[in-house]
Design a protein around this motif. Structure first.
Motif, PDB file in Angstrom:
ATOM      1  N   GLY A 211       0.780  -1.234   0.000  1.00  0.00           N
ATOM      2  CA  GLY A 211       0.000   0.000   0.000  1.00  0.00           C
ATOM      3  C   GLY A 211       0.808   1.279   0.000  1.00  0.00           C
ATOM      4  N   VAL A 212       2.133   1.179  -0.127  1.00  0.00           N
ATOM      5  CA  VAL A 212       2.961   2.387  -0.091  1.00  0.00           C
ATOM      6  C   VAL A 212       2.863   3.116  -1.429  1.00  0.00           C
ATOM      7  CG1 VAL A 212       5.296   3.296   0.227  1.00  0.00           C
ATOM      8  CG2 VAL A 212       4.560   1.280   1.518  1.00  0.00           C
ATOM      9  N   PRO A 213       2.483   4.402  -1.438  1.00  0.00           N
ATOM     10  CA  PRO A 213       2.378   5.154  -2.698  1.00  0.00           C
ATOM     11  C   PRO A 213       3.717   5.214  -3.432  1.00  0.00           C
ATOM     12  CG  PRO A 213       1.379   6.361  -0.882  1.00  0.00           C
ATOM     13  CD  PRO A 213       2.108   5.213  -0.273  1.00  0.00           C
ATOM     14  N   ALA A 214       3.655   5.353  -4.726  1.00  0.00           N
ATOM     15  CA  ALA A 214       4.867   5.346  -5.555  1.00  0.00           C
ATOM     16  C   ALA A 214       5.823   6.472  -5.180  1.00  0.00           C
ATOM     17  CB  ALA A 214       4.486   5.453  -7.026  1.00  0.00           C
ATOM     18  N   ASP A 215       5.288   7.616  -4.734  1.00  0.00           N
ATOM     19  CA  ASP A 215       6.141   8.754  -4.407  1.00  0.00           C
ATOM     20  C   ASP A 215       6.631   8.733  -2.964  1.00  0.00           C
ATOM     21  OD1 ASP A 215       3.691   9.216  -3.254  1.00  0.00           O
ATOM     22  OD2 ASP A 215       3.613  11.351  -3.766  1.00  0.00           O
ATOM     23  N   ARG A 216       6.371   7.647  -2.235  1.00  0.00           N
ATOM     24  CA  ARG A 216       6.796   7.554  -0.833  1.00  0.00           C
ATOM     25  C   ARG A 216       7.648   6.304  -0.600  1.00  0.00           C
ATOM     26  NH1 ARG A 216       6.509  11.621   2.440  1.00  0.00           N
ATOM     27  NH2 ARG A 216       6.010  10.282   4.223  1.00  0.00           N
ATOM     28  N   ARG A 217       8.299   5.812  -1.644  1.00  0.00           N
ATOM     29  CA  ARG A 217       9.003   4.540  -1.530  1.00  0.00           C
ATOM     30  C   ARG A 217      10.510   4.698  -1.335  1.00  0.00           C
ATOM     31  NH1 ARG A 217       6.859  -0.410  -2.928  1.00  0.00           N
ATOM     32  NH2 ARG A 217       4.595  -0.371  -2.888  1.00  0.00           N
ATOM     33  N   GLY A 218      10.975   5.901  -1.062  1.00  0.00           N
ATOM     34  CA  GLY A 218      12.394   6.110  -0.816  1.00  0.00           C
ATOM     35  C   GLY A 218      12.708   6.150   0.672  1.00  0.00           C
ATOM     36  N   PHE A 219      13.882   5.638   1.048  1.00  0.00           N
ATOM     37  CA  PHE A 219      14.303   5.735   2.443  1.00  0.00           C
ATOM     38  C   PHE A 219      15.794   6.033   2.504  1.00  0.00           C
ATOM     39  CE2 PHE A 219      14.634   1.262   1.291  1.00  0.00           C
ATOM     40  CZ  PHE A 219      15.844   0.860   1.836  1.00  0.00           C
ATOM     41  N   LEU A 220      16.216   6.607   3.611  1.00  0.00           N
ATOM     42  CA  LEU A 220      17.583   7.086   3.787  1.00  0.00           C
ATOM     43  C   LEU A 220      18.305   6.203   4.807  1.00  0.00           C
ATOM     44  CD1 LEU A 220      19.409   9.434   2.819  1.00  0.00           C
ATOM     45  CD2 LEU A 220      18.585  10.761   4.771  1.00  0.00           C
ATOM     46  N   VAL A 221      19.505   5.745   4.444  1.00  0.00           N
ATOM     47  CA  VAL A 221      20.318   4.923   5.339  1.00  0.00           C
ATOM     48  C   VAL A 221      21.708   5.524   5.433  1.00  0.00           C
ATOM     49  CG1 VAL A 221      19.083   2.788   4.825  1.00  0.00           C
ATOM     50  CG2 VAL A 221      21.071   3.404   3.455  1.00  0.00           C
ATOM     51  N   PHE A 222      22.400   5.225   6.531  1.00  0.00           N
ATOM     52  CA  PHE A 222      23.791   5.669   6.606  1.00  0.00           C
ATOM     53  C   PHE A 222      24.659   4.769   5.724  1.00  0.00           C
ATOM     54  CE2 PHE A 222      28.079   5.674   8.337  1.00  0.00           C
ATOM     55  CZ  PHE A 222      28.355   7.029   8.285  1.00  0.00           C
ATOM     56  N   HIS A 223      24.589   3.466   5.945  1.00  0.00           N
ATOM     57  CA  HIS A 223      25.368   2.499   5.163  1.00  0.00           C
ATOM     58  C   HIS A 223      24.406   1.700   4.276  1.00  0.00           C
ATOM     59  CE1 HIS A 223      28.494  -0.397   4.209  1.00  0.00           C
ATOM     60  NE2 HIS A 223      27.702  -1.385   4.586  1.00  0.00           N
ATOM     61  N   PRO A 224      24.707   1.558   2.991  1.00  0.00           N
ATOM     62  CA  PRO A 224      23.757   0.937   2.057  1.00  0.00           C
ATOM     63  C   PRO A 224      23.690  -0.587   2.164  1.00  0.00           C
ATOM     64  CG  PRO A 224      25.748   1.527   0.890  1.00  0.00           C
ATOM     65  CD  PRO A 224      25.921   2.043   2.291  1.00  0.00           C
ATOM     66  N   ALA A 225      22.994  -1.057   3.204  1.00  0.00           N
ATOM     67  CA  ALA A 225      22.917  -2.503   3.444  1.00  0.00           C
ATOM     68  C   ALA A 225      21.599  -3.123   3.001  1.00  0.00           C
ATOM     69  CB  ALA A 225      23.125  -2.793   4.932  1.00  0.00           C
ATOM     70  N   TRP A 226      20.643  -2.298   2.540  1.00  0.00           N
ATOM     71  CA  TRP A 226      19.295  -2.808   2.298  1.00  0.00           C
ATOM     72  C   TRP A 226      18.898  -2.748   0.831  1.00  0.00           C
ATOM     73  CZ3 TRP A 226      17.462  -5.321   6.325  1.00  0.00           C
ATOM     74  CH2 TRP A 226      17.969  -5.009   7.587  1.00  0.00           C
ATOM     75  N   GLY A 227      19.884  -2.738  -0.055  1.00  0.00           N
ATOM     76  CA  GLY A 227      19.604  -2.605  -1.481  1.00  0.00           C
ATOM     77  C   GLY A 227      18.781  -3.736  -2.057  1.00  0.00           C
ATOM     78  N   TYR A 228      19.060  -4.988  -1.647  1.00  0.00           N
ATOM     79  CA  TYR A 228      18.313  -6.128  -2.199  1.00  0.00           C
ATOM     80  C   TYR A 228      16.882  -6.156  -1.679  1.00  0.00           C
ATOM     81  CZ  TYR A 228      22.858  -7.748  -3.809  1.00  0.00           C
ATOM     82  OH  TYR A 228      24.070  -7.831  -4.443  1.00  0.00           O
ATOM     83  N   LEU A 229      16.680  -5.759  -0.447  1.00  0.00           N
ATOM     84  CA  LEU A 229      15.322  -5.639   0.080  1.00  0.00           C
ATOM     85  C   LEU A 229      14.553  -4.588  -0.717  1.00  0.00           C
ATOM     86  CD1 LEU A 229      13.486  -6.539   2.636  1.00  0.00           C
ATOM     87  CD2 LEU A 229      14.080  -4.273   3.488  1.00  0.00           C
ATOM     88  N   ALA A 230      15.209  -3.446  -0.951  1.00  0.00           N
ATOM     89  CA  ALA A 230      14.575  -2.369  -1.722  1.00  0.00           C
ATOM     90  C   ALA A 230      14.252  -2.833  -3.138  1.00  0.00           C
ATOM     91  CB  ALA A 230      15.499  -1.150  -1.759  1.00  0.00           C
ATOM     92  N   ARG A 231      15.181  -3.519  -3.769  1.00  0.00           N
ATOM     93  CA  ARG A 231      14.964  -4.017  -5.140  1.00  0.00           C
ATOM     94  C   ARG A 231      13.756  -4.939  -5.205  1.00  0.00           C
ATOM     95  NH1 ARG A 231      18.931  -8.590  -7.057  1.00  0.00           N
ATOM     96  NH2 ARG A 231      17.602  -9.645  -5.528  1.00  0.00           N
ATOM     97  N   ASP A 232      13.663  -5.859  -4.264  1.00  0.00           N
ATOM     98  CA  ASP A 232      12.616  -6.878  -4.316  1.00  0.00           C
ATOM     99  C   ASP A 232      11.224  -6.320  -4.063  1.00  0.00           C
ATOM    100  OD1 ASP A 232      14.632  -8.624  -4.800  1.00  0.00           O
ATOM    101  OD2 ASP A 232      14.407  -9.780  -2.940  1.00  0.00           O
ATOM    102  N   TYR A 233      11.142  -5.241  -3.287  1.00  0.00           N
ATOM    103  CA  TYR A 233       9.821  -4.753  -2.873  1.00  0.00           C
ATOM    104  C   TYR A 233       9.521  -3.341  -3.378  1.00  0.00           C
ATOM    105  CZ  TYR A 233      10.276  -8.935  -0.152  1.00  0.00           C
ATOM    106  OH  TYR A 233      10.468 -10.255   0.208  1.00  0.00           O
TER     107      TYR A 233
END
Length: 315
Positions: A211-233
């Motif tokens: 249910g997350v809107p297309a314009d609200r799907r970005g998140f900020l991290v210090f170290h980029p450890a969640w790229g595959y989670l982001a890609r999949d979802y």
């Protein structure tokens, strides 16, 4: 004196009789080494009581720059397998691990996966010297030759994706069955059960982010450890860290501007890393700093918790 001598001989016979049984029980267990806690979770799911694991990176340590202790090297000399996720220290230490134990089976769990490049300009903790050589798609070094002749670094945090873990679990079961064919049926059954758990988790995460809107799907991290989670979802990860270092003032200003434009209200940090810069950015944005640990021991429970936190932050 004669009585005491008899007792000593009797005890020697008693323990001597038991010793082969104890050794046989110990030898029947497949000893496996892993780098980080999530891989230990997978090994125990598939190995069950037939496998004993040794985890190198303790909780709170930096998995990218870790150096095994002498006591761990001694433990590794008694292991049959090493399950590598492809982290920098694993790639760098592979020759030494094999030298310490020539019979060690080194299983590259990321081999065959479609690896993602790290964000442009990111040099994971400045340890690119750990990745000499050419490595293509799915290879263990997480580097490949880019189009302009330089090395491209790939994201090693493959285990944050349930889809990736399906692949990794199958490789673990295959390696266990080769090393311990007497228990191959048990490993196969455990794999089937674990794959069902992974599929259920994947379905849960898809529902969480649906249910997350297309314009609200970005998140900020210090170290980029969640790229595959982001890609999949269908999410977008933006990292503060640049070339393994604190960002320059110019980059920091660009990050703050982008975060403001996209309405970022939460910055995620790992417990193993400094949160000073993340807190200063959060103050500028009126955002919160939250912990999301990709190295948590309870892999499935952690992904559920992280997805819930991400989902709340993306509203």
């Amino acid at each position: 004196m004669r009585k005491m001598l008899f007792m000593v001989l009797a005890l020697a016979v008693w323990f001597g009789a038991d010793a082969p049984v104890a050794r046989a029980a110990q030898d029947a267990t497949l000893k496996v080494a892993v780098g980080v806690a999530p891989v230990d979770y997978f090994a125990r799911k598939i190995g069950g009581s037939h496998v004993r694991t040794v985890v190198l990176v303790p909780a709170g340590a930096d998995a990218h720059t870790y150096e095994p202790k002498p006591s761990q090297m001694r433990e590794l000399s008694r292991c049959a397998l090493y399950l590598s996720a492809g982290l920098e220290f694993e790639t760098a230490w592979e020759p030494r691990l094999k030298a310490a134990n020539p019979k060690l089976g080194f299983v590259r769990l990321s081999q065959g996966l479609a690896l993602m490049p790290m964000p442009e300009g990111h040099d994971d903790h400045g340890h690119n010297d750990h990745h000499k050589g050419d490595h293509g798609k799915g290879d263990h070094g997480h580097k490949a030759k880019a189009g302009h002749g330089h090395d491209e670094e790939f994201d090693p945090h493959v285990w944050v994706s349930p889809a990736n873990v399906r692949h990794m679990a199958a490789k673990i079961a295959e390696a266990f069955s080769r090393a311990d064919p007497a228990q191959a049926k048990a490993y196969s059954a455990n794999l089937a059960a674990f794959l069902k758990e992974i599929d259920a988790l994947d379905a849960e995460l898809r529902a969480v982010f649906a249910g997350v809107p297309a314009d609200r799907r970005g998140f900020l991290v210090f170290h980029p450890a969640w790229g595959y989670l982001a890609r999949d979802y269908g999410l977008t990860q933006t990292a503060i860290e640049f070339e393994g270092k604190e960002p320059s003032p110019r980059r920091l200003a660009a990050i703050v501007a982008q975060a403001r434009a996209t309405g970022v209200k939460v910055i995620f940090v790992q417990p193993q890393m400094s949160r000073r810069t993340a807190e200063s950015i959060a103050q500028a944005l009126g955002a919160r700093v939250l912990v999301a640990d990709p190295l948590a021991a309870d892999w499935a429970g952690n992904l559920r918790a992280v997805a819930g936190v991400f989902r709340s932050a993306l509203r």
